[in-house]
Design an enzyme around this catalytic site. Structure first.
Site, PDB file in Angstrom:
ATOM      1  N   HIS A  15       0.984  -1.327  -0.019  1.00 14.55           N
ATOM      2  CA  HIS A  15      -0.251   0.200  -0.484  1.00 14.55           C
ATOM      3  C   HIS A  15       0.883   1.454  -0.089  1.00 14.55           C
ATOM      4  CE1 HIS A  15       0.713   1.150   4.053  1.00 14.55           C
ATOM      5  NE2 HIS A  15       0.859  -0.511   4.653  1.00 14.55           N
ATOM      6  N   ASN A  21       2.425   5.372   9.288  1.00 13.42           N
ATOM      7  CA  ASN A  21       4.708   5.062   8.243  1.00 13.42           C
ATOM      8  C   ASN A  21       4.856   6.506   8.508  1.00 13.42           C
ATOM      9  OD1 ASN A  21       2.649   3.373   5.304  1.00 13.42           O
ATOM     10  ND2 ASN A  21       3.354   2.306   7.241  1.00 13.42           N
ATOM     11  N   GLU A  93      -2.706  -7.144   7.463  1.00 13.41           N
ATOM     12  CA  GLU A  93      -1.512  -7.705   7.938  1.00 13.41           C
ATOM     13  C   GLU A  93      -1.513  -7.844   9.000  1.00 13.41           C
ATOM     14  OE1 GLU A  93       1.334  -7.195   7.645  1.00 13.41           O
ATOM     15  OE2 GLU A  93       2.656  -5.156   7.414  1.00 13.41           O
TER      16      GLU A  93
END
Length: 218
Positions: A15, A21, A93
């Site tokens: 992604h 992040n 995930e």
């Protein structure tokens, strides 16, 4: 058509870059944060890079960051008529349990194991998911798709830890080396071919971000 070769070609895409992040926090299977503008831009560029590939199927994690990335990629594709799109929980995930959303502490032993020695990773104390569970559920999904599309092109949009461990496991690396070559860059493309007769996976391209025209600073 590839005739009697029976090769399934998988295009694995991580992604786009998200807020979590950027803030270096655990973003596992039970948490999401929005794509950053750079993440959206990179997803669009990935889509343009893959726009001439006629996909038979797209299998996408049911997490928003993956679904959004996939939408930007597919929007650029020239051959969408008849593509099967499936959203799958099995491509979510790795779940980090109580660590979801927490700042990543690089001095923590389990964090180090997760990155460098996945065979030693033990998430029991924070109720996380094991690496074996992650690889089992993702591998089952890939195998089923391969059986259904023995000559197909398949787009998989998922997550960093899932994809690097899955890819390394599929090509036969030992568990201690399942994070080798990682971390995968956001919206990176890794292409694997599966020979349906021998069940052997071959890496054709790995962690490819050559198409990106904007760097991380943008």
């Amino acid at each position: 058509m590839k005739g009697m070769e029976h090769m399934t070609t998988f295009y694995f895409v991580r992604h786009g870059k998200t807020e979590l992040n950027l803030s270096l926090r655990f973003q596992g299977g039970e948490i999401d944060s929005p794509l950053l503008p750079i993440g959206i831009e990179q997803a669009i560029q990935a889509g343009r890079y893959l726009c001439d590939i006629s996909f038979d199927m797209a299998a996408i994690s049911t997490q928003k960051r993956a679904m959004d990335t996939a939408n930007y990629i597919l929007k650029e594709n020239k051959f969408l008529d008849g593509v099967t799109v499936q959203y799958q929980d099995s491509l979510r995930e790795l779940k980090f349990g109580k660590r979801e959303g927490a700042e990543i502490d690089h001095t923590d032993q389990q964090t180090d194991y997760l990155r460098n020695r996945p065979d030693l990773y033990d998430p029991t104390t924070f109720d996380g998911e094991t690496i074996d569970s992650l690889v089992q559920r993702s591998t089952d999904t890939i195998e089923k798709i391969g059986e259904k599309y023995p000559d197909g092109n398949v787009l998989i949009v998922a997550h960093g830890v899932l994809l690097i461990t899955l890819i390394n496991s599929l090509i036969g690396k030992e568990k201690a080396h399942w994070r080798q070559g990682g971390p995968l860059a956001n919206t990176s493309i890794s292409i694997l071919e599966k020979d349906q007769l021998t069940n052997v996976y071959t890496v054709k391209s790995f962690n490819d971000i050559s198409y990106q025209t904007q760097n991380e600073e943008a």
